[in-house]
Scaffold this active site. Structure first.
Site, PDB file in Angstrom:
ATOM      1  N   LYS A 166      48.877 -24.146   2.709  1.00 36.89           N
ATOM      2  CA  LYS A 166      49.896 -24.242   3.760  1.00 36.89           C
ATOM      3  C   LYS A 166      50.874 -25.356   3.389  1.00 36.89           C
ATOM      4  O   LYS A 166      51.249 -25.478   2.238  1.00 36.89           O
ATOM      5  CB  LYS A 166      49.232 -24.455   5.132  1.00 36.89           C
ATOM      6  CG  LYS A 166      48.217 -23.351   5.412  1.00 36.89           C
ATOM      7  CD  LYS A 166      47.268 -23.658   6.540  1.00 36.89           C
ATOM      8  CE  LYS A 166      46.117 -22.676   6.506  1.00 36.89           C
ATOM      9  NZ  LYS A 166      45.060 -22.934   7.432  1.00 36.89           N
ATOM     10  N   ASP A 202      38.316 -22.146  11.800  1.00 39.04           N
ATOM     11  CA  ASP A 202      38.649 -21.442  13.041  1.00 39.04           C
ATOM     12  C   ASP A 202      37.710 -20.263  13.322  1.00 39.04           C
ATOM     13  O   ASP A 202      37.432 -19.937  14.474  1.00 39.04           O
ATOM     14  CB  ASP A 202      40.109 -20.974  13.012  1.00 39.04           C
ATOM     15  CG  ASP A 202      40.480 -20.225  11.747  1.00 39.04           C
ATOM     16  OD1 ASP A 202      39.623 -20.080  10.855  1.00 39.04           O
ATOM     17  OD2 ASP A 202      41.636 -19.779  11.645  1.00 39.04           O
TER      18      ASP A 202
HETATM   19 MG    MG Z   1      44.499 -19.624  14.678  1.00 34.23          MG
END
Ligand code: MG
Ligand code: ADP
Length: 461
Positions: A166, A202
């Site tokens: 990212k 996550d």
């Molecule tokens: Mg997410």
């Protein structure tokens, strides 16, 4: 609900379009082959000395249990690596969250790209700031750290960063334990009494969050920018697990299926459009599976098809607008909108999207665009369903809830119903339901901190 159908009066044109998208239509044989490959990659990923490397990391999360309803108290979580960086506070009483607060922070660019120590100092400062503003100062709080970057876990509270992705690239962190770096930064301050006791991604957060509301939950799925899954595996099937774990019967395994096929095992499903999406992506050759359907790519796949059909004289009178030729211009949000038209038997969203892309179009163009969005969405559902069905059969529970987080799942108007249809057909003996479990990466981390605290107390006794 049927499989995608293209309505065109001109049979020759219809045939030409179908020919160009044939590869997106996965035959029963191909589906079976994908499933076989997925299952053998899972086994290889769990093996101690696999003869060939698997593209599935099958990462041990070291999380042996989900919430049991006895969790109590105040917990923090820190969510780094998703769309927003935030600090969250949860108060749990008698198995329910009775209060919560969240605060978002911007990570400045120089912090994202500077020395790692500075990044962790910044995170510690945000935790301090968060507690300061909420009368939480002076309390000792356990914290669950959602660190959504490729990492190798060596314990529930040990996460070694494999590589930055990212927009992050801080020096001195790859190969280091992110938990230790955060704990060190907190202790360096000397004014904040927080212990980082769990690290997760996550997907694991989503499973825990789902299981908090539904005890039957045993799979966590992410269908957002990218895709991943985790599930509960029997400890005795994790051949590669070294070290003490005699008393552990089960553990959550993070499949990391976004990378499924990075070793070439899925090359047989790649269409020219998938190859083009990959070529134009940030990490060429990586995240093969998720590039076939992740939110970041679904619209781009459709765009690549539309451009090709235009070039072949089958769309927009051979005129692609400048907008359509831009990478990323056809968003996954458009796919959802056009799928809504497919559901409602109207064209309003489709014409809106095509107007936004400054395209000149007629009735046939609309039909073709609607068909392509349907086809690509259908393939997305099939791919996710194959792997989900495989996990369901592997766990073989009488009934399983699948917790799902991510904007693609949340906003696509019929991904859920497609998946329900396919999974039911692919794992006929295993009852299941799909449940939206929002914010697993945030709330789930606090819940894992609660589980980790409970486990620590149990061990101390
Ligand atoms: Mg997410
Ligand atoms: P993240 O995966 O970064 O945590 P999200 O779960 O919010 O974040 O997913 C973001 C992705 O969701 C984006 O790639 C975007 O393409 C996709 N998305 C956003 N809105 C929609 C929509 N209306 N329909 C389908 N996908 C969407």
């Amino acid at each position: 609900m049927s499989t995608p159908v293209l309505h065109l009066d001109d049979p020759v044109k219809r045939q030409k379009v179908l020919e160009l998208v044939r590869g997106l239509d996965l035959t029963a044989d191909t589906q079976k082959k994908i499933r076989d490959v997925f299952e053998s990659e899972m086994e290889l990923g769990l093996a101690k000395n696999p003869p060939v490397a698997s593209s599935l990391q099958m990462e041990n999360t070291f999380l042996p249990e989900l919430c049991d309803g006895s969790e109590e108290g105040d917990y923090l979580s820190l969510d780094l690596g998703g769309t927003n960086f935030r600090v969250i506070w949860l108060r749990i009483k008698s198995g329910a969250v009775v209060s919560e607060a969240v605060q978002y922070y911007q990570v400045p660019e120089d912090v994202r790209l500077g020395p790692g120590v500075k990044l962790f100092d910044f995170l510690a400062e945000c935790i301090h700031n968060f507690m300061d503003g909420r009368q939480l100062k002076g309390q000792n709080l356990p914290l669950g750290f959602t660190f959504s970057f490729p990492m190798t876990q060596q314990g529930l509270d040990v996460g070694i960063l494999v590589s930055w992705t990212k927009s992050f690239n801080c020096s001195g962190v790859v190969g280091e334990d992110a938990v230790k770096m955060l704990n060190d930064a907190i202790h360096r301050r000397g004014d904040t009494d927080v212990d980082v006791i769990a690290v997760l991604n996550d997907t694991t957060g989503t499973l825990v969050q789902g299981a908090f509301v539904d005890r039957k939950c045993a799979i966590g799925l992410i269908l957002g920018t990218g895709s991943n899954a985790c599930y509960i595996e029997r400890a005795d099937r994790i051949e590669k697990w070294e070290g003490e774990h005699k008393d552990v019967k089960e553990v959550v395994i993070d499949v990391e299926w976004g990378a499924f096929g990075d070793n070439g095992v899925l090359d047989f499903i790649k269409t020219e459009y998938d190859k083009e999406v990959d070529r134009n992506s940030l990490l060429v050759g990586s995240f093969t599976f998720e590039k076939h359907f992740g939110g970041k790519y679904l619209g781009e796949i459709v765009r690549c098809v539309l451009v090709r059909l235009t070039k072949e004289g089958l769309l927009f009178q051979s005129n692609a607008s400048e907008e359509l030729l831009q990478h990323g211009a056809f968003t996954t949000r458009f796919v959802s909108l056009i799928e809504e038209d497919n559901v409602n038997g109207v064209d309003v969203n489709t014409t809106g999207a095509l107007n936004e892309l400054k395209l000149a179009f007629n009735k046939e163009d609309i039909e073709i665009v609607k068909y392509i969005c349907w086809l690509v969405s259908d393939r997305a559902a099939i791919l996710v369903s194959i792997c989900t069905a495989s996990l369901l059969e592997r766990m073989d529970r009488p009934e399983t809830t699948v917790a799902i987080d991510g904007s693609l799942f949340k906003h696509h108007p019929r991904l859920k119903s497609f998946m329900e249809k396919y999974i039911a057909a692919m794992a006929p003996a295993n009852k299941f339901q799909l449940m939206l479990a929002e914010d697993g990466s945030g709330k789930g981390a606090g819940l894992i901190a609660a589980i980790a605290s409970r486990l620590k107390k149990q061990q101390a006794h």
